[in-house]
Design a protein around this motif. Structure first.
Motif, PDB file in Angstrom:
ATOM      1  N   ILE A   1      28.680  42.309  37.510  1.00  0.00           N
ATOM      2  CA  ILE A   1      30.043  42.569  37.044  1.00  0.00           C
ATOM      3  C   ILE A   1      30.640  41.348  36.367  1.00  0.00           C
ATOM      4  CG2 ILE A   1      32.305  43.418  37.747  1.00  0.00           C
ATOM      5  CD1 ILE A   1      31.031  44.519  40.257  1.00  0.00           C
ATOM      6  N   ALA A   2      31.257  41.576  35.202  1.00  0.00           N
ATOM      7  CA  ALA A   2      31.876  40.479  34.458  1.00  0.00           C
ATOM      8  C   ALA A   2      33.393  40.482  34.627  1.00  0.00           C
ATOM      9  CB  ALA A   2      31.535  40.594  32.976  1.00  0.00           C
ATOM     10  N   PHE A   3      33.995  39.326  34.354  1.00  0.00           N
ATOM     11  CA  PHE A   3      35.458  39.251  34.338  1.00  0.00           C
ATOM     12  C   PHE A   3      35.917  38.622  33.028  1.00  0.00           C
ATOM     13  CE2 PHE A   3      39.347  36.795  34.848  1.00  0.00           C
ATOM     14  CZ  PHE A   3      40.218  37.800  35.244  1.00  0.00           C
ATOM     15  N   VAL A   4      36.889  39.260  32.381  1.00  0.00           N
ATOM     16  CA  VAL A   4      37.462  38.715  31.157  1.00  0.00           C
ATOM     17  C   VAL A   4      38.954  38.529  31.380  1.00  0.00           C
ATOM     18  CG1 VAL A   4      37.865  39.056  28.705  1.00  0.00           C
ATOM     19  CG2 VAL A   4      35.748  39.894  29.750  1.00  0.00           C
ATOM     20  N   GLY A   5      39.380  37.278  31.337  1.00  0.00           N
ATOM     21  CA  GLY A   5      40.785  37.002  31.606  1.00  0.00           C
ATOM     22  C   GLY A   5      41.448  36.285  30.453  1.00  0.00           C
TER      23      GLY A   5
ATOM     24  N   GLY B   1      39.679  40.753  23.570  1.00  0.00           N
ATOM     25  CA  GLY B   1      38.833  41.596  24.394  1.00  0.00           C
ATOM     26  C   GLY B   1      37.582  42.044  23.649  1.00  0.00           C
ATOM     27  N   GLN B   2      37.816  42.334  22.380  1.00  0.00           N
ATOM     28  CA  GLN B   2      36.708  42.789  21.540  1.00  0.00           C
ATOM     29  C   GLN B   2      35.655  41.684  21.430  1.00  0.00           C
ATOM     30  OE1 GLN B   2      38.344  44.243  17.927  1.00  0.00           O
ATOM     31  NE2 GLN B   2      36.420  45.083  17.159  1.00  0.00           N
TER      32      GLN B   2
ATOM     33  N   GLY C   1      40.322  46.365  23.862  1.00  0.00           N
ATOM     34  CA  GLY C   1      39.545  45.668  22.840  1.00  0.00           C
ATOM     35  C   GLY C   1      38.057  45.769  23.141  1.00  0.00           C
ATOM     36  N   ALA C   2      37.716  45.606  24.401  1.00  0.00           N
ATOM     37  CA  ALA C   2      36.316  45.699  24.819  1.00  0.00           C
ATOM     38  C   ALA C   2      35.798  47.126  24.611  1.00  0.00           C
ATOM     39  CB  ALA C   2      36.192  45.312  26.287  1.00  0.00           C
TER      40      ALA C   2
ATOM     41  N   THR D   1      32.253  50.834  21.632  1.00  0.00           N
ATOM     42  CA  THR D   1      32.149  51.983  20.738  1.00  0.00           C
ATOM     43  C   THR D   1      31.480  51.588  19.425  1.00  0.00           C
ATOM     44  OG1 THR D   1      34.176  52.867  21.705  1.00  0.00           O
ATOM     45  CG2 THR D   1      33.476  53.796  19.597  1.00  0.00           C
ATOM     46  N   GLN D   2      31.921  50.471  18.890  1.00  0.00           N
ATOM     47  CA  GLN D   2      31.376  50.018  17.615  1.00  0.00           C
ATOM     48  C   GLN D   2      29.892  49.716  17.705  1.00  0.00           C
ATOM     49  OE1 GLN D   2      34.063  46.724  16.912  1.00  0.00           O
ATOM     50  NE2 GLN D   2      34.906  47.777  15.114  1.00  0.00           N
TER      51      GLN D   2
END
Lengths: 344, 344
Positions: free
Chosen positions: B184-188, B229-230, B256-257, B262-263
């Motif tokens: 599991i990752a975390f993006v802050g 986020g992307q 954003g992620a 999706t992309q």
DNA sequence: TTGTAAGCGTTATCAT
DNA sequence: ATGATAACGCTTACAA
């Protein structure tokens, strides 16, 4: 650097005067930077130093009372939660602050416009910016002696700023027409707001000019929300005669429709082209990204504030009718040529 | 109904007094509804009628000067364009208005907090609500003699309200763990805001408690925007060892992620589970809809305003530490069991 | 019960 | 150039 005694606002110009060994009005003269009042640079220095040392801040309330100007503005918007209005607020607040005005923010919600005006007047605001509020429905008396600037709501009683709403509708229509679409729907907010009506008008007129009609089942009015747009697109897709493209009164509606298409497996843009209006940040969130007409919300707020300040201060020309802010079509991924026309 | 002469605010209590044939202070006595001042109901009637007829509105500025209370609040937020803060503003404004206070809105942007406090103090605000502002980085003097309430930023100097940020992180972690995820990752957000740090802490601790480690390449800090986020998700996907799920400091990042996945053709939730935080309206826009932890932004603003008013008016108990507002996990479409664990 | 007087912290109009 | 003095519109003792 001198040590501040207390930056407490209880420090008055009297205290400063005492410390500088001058009279209180002299302090006022020095700090209010009144141009037509020269004061010896020696005393000026002394006063400034005393003020600095005491951490003196003039009491704006007292000033307002005697000047009969509060240097405060009212700003009334329908809904801060709506990104578009949030941007308007942001722009207006920035300019107001730059110009030395503070802004009282009001969200309309359930409080009637009239009440807001009353309480703002009681606070002696120098003027009020009204965004998309039903100003015409309110008795004149409520505005008596108030400087008013309207956003997106023309009036010959008050000045205002607006975006080129009709141009926005036209741009959307022309884009779709140029792509070969002829079966085009319109989904607009049910709210009776001038700007929205103009978007619709520009759109409908451009279609008409191209000899394309807009049958009533392809013209839908729903609440200007994601859900509204979603519902409208569902209804459109359930029709025996589906349109091949649709224009929406704002991006929220268009994004809702985007979602409806995705859910129902309708390919965007192959089976359905979508054009929004506003260009909020989330227009680029969806895949494909939303083609839309960019409207400069922040700039709208900024100009409204500038106009109001000018009106208040009596500067600037004699109410020159400002032309609408230009809008700009942003072509992204939700529009494609009409399938049958591809060979052309 | 009587005809108003002019609801112009130039009508003063003097005018009312004259018309009612009483002294000016009597008018004040009648209208200020001062409890300890009884006035004959006959004269009271006369005064009220005169006021009504003249459309009299007390001048709040004059009242503020003498009472040394402005019944105005300052509200400072980082960015109104952010839905979350917009909601906070909305909630605070509503309560303040209900309680008879007006609110000066300030957006931090490039103006330093200290300056905002200074100008608000000059306007004699009775208190200030600070949302996610770096209050601790500002010299004490700037707050001298000001009533302060903090949002999402604990302090032992000032009272405040907060959401259960640590609980939010924990809830996200437990949800993902329960689904069988271990990578599991975390993006802050890179911004050093207390609430965000707590979300992270709650998340990390819950993982640790389950014996799951969070390697540094799965812990990313980026600007709290869609683009941030992307970019973070792109980076995560480029890793030789991909995580199977990620938690984000707020919904903007998560959305954003979502877009990045999706992309790049990464299936959500099959190949990647996503959990956001805040539950802004747009969380339901994407397909599949975003699983997130709902944070009551409007309620946060409302409580802050309530707390501040209480503090100002000296009502309410002796600074009872209010417990954090509860958050709530909202399971939608972006989370699914870890593939390998399906048989379990 | 109500009027008189004082004052909130400024600015503005005079003299000096 | 600077200091008295008088507002600004209201609230709050204190008298009457």
């Amino acid at each position: 650097m001198a040590r501040h005694h207390r930056s407490n606002s209880r420090t008055t110009s009297r205290d400063v005067a005492a410390r500088a060994g001058v009279s209180q009005p002299t302090v006022s003269l020095v700090l209010s930077s009144n141009p037509k009042a020269r004061v010896a640079s020696a005393t000026r220095e002394r006063v400034l130093r005393a003020a600095e040392e005491l951490g003196y801040r003039p009491n704006v309330v007292a000033r307002s009372l005697v000047r009969r100007r509060s240097y405060a503005l009212g700003l009334i918007v329908p809904d801060i939660g709506n990104q578009f209005f949030a941007d308007v607020v942001s722009g207006a607040e920035r300019v107001a602050t730059e110009e030395g005005y503070a802004v009282f923010l009001r969200e309309q919600r359930d409080v009637p416009l009239e009440r807001h005006l009353e309480t703002l007047r009681a606070r002696q605001v120098d003027g009020v910016i009204l965004d998309a509020a039903g100003a015409s429905a309110v008795p004149q008396a409520a505005f008596e002696g108030l400087n008013i600037v309207l956003i997106d709501q023309p009036s010959d009683r008050w000045p205002g700023v607006a975006s080129d709403a009709e141009g926005a509708g036209r741009a959307a229509a022309e884009h779709l027409l140029a792509l070969g679409h002829r079966r085009i729907a319109f989904v607009g907010p049910s709210a009776d707001v001038h700007g929205f009506r103009m978007r619709e008008r520009g759109f409908v007129r451009a279609l008409a000019a191209a000899g394309v009609s807009l049958p009533s089942q392809w013209l839908r009015r729903v609440p200007a929300t994601l859900d509204g747009g979603q519902g409208a697109m569902r209804a459109l897709l359930a029709l025996p005669q589906r349109p091949s493209a649709a224009f929406f009164g704002n991006d929220l509606l268009a994004l809702g429709a985007h979602k409806a298409c995705t859910q129902l497996g309708v390919a965007i843009p192959e089976a359905m082209s979508l054009v929004g209006c506003d260009d909020i940040a989330f227009a680029r969130l969806v895949t494909p990204e939303l083609t839309t007409v960019a409207v400069p919300a922040r700039e709208l707020g900024a100009r409204a504030a500038r106009l109001l300040v000018r009106e208040i201060e009596g500067t600037g020309g004699p109410a020159q009718k400002p032309r609408p802010l230009p809008v700009r079509l942003v072509v992204r991924g939700t529009t494609a040529p009409y399938p049958q026309e591809r060979s052309a």
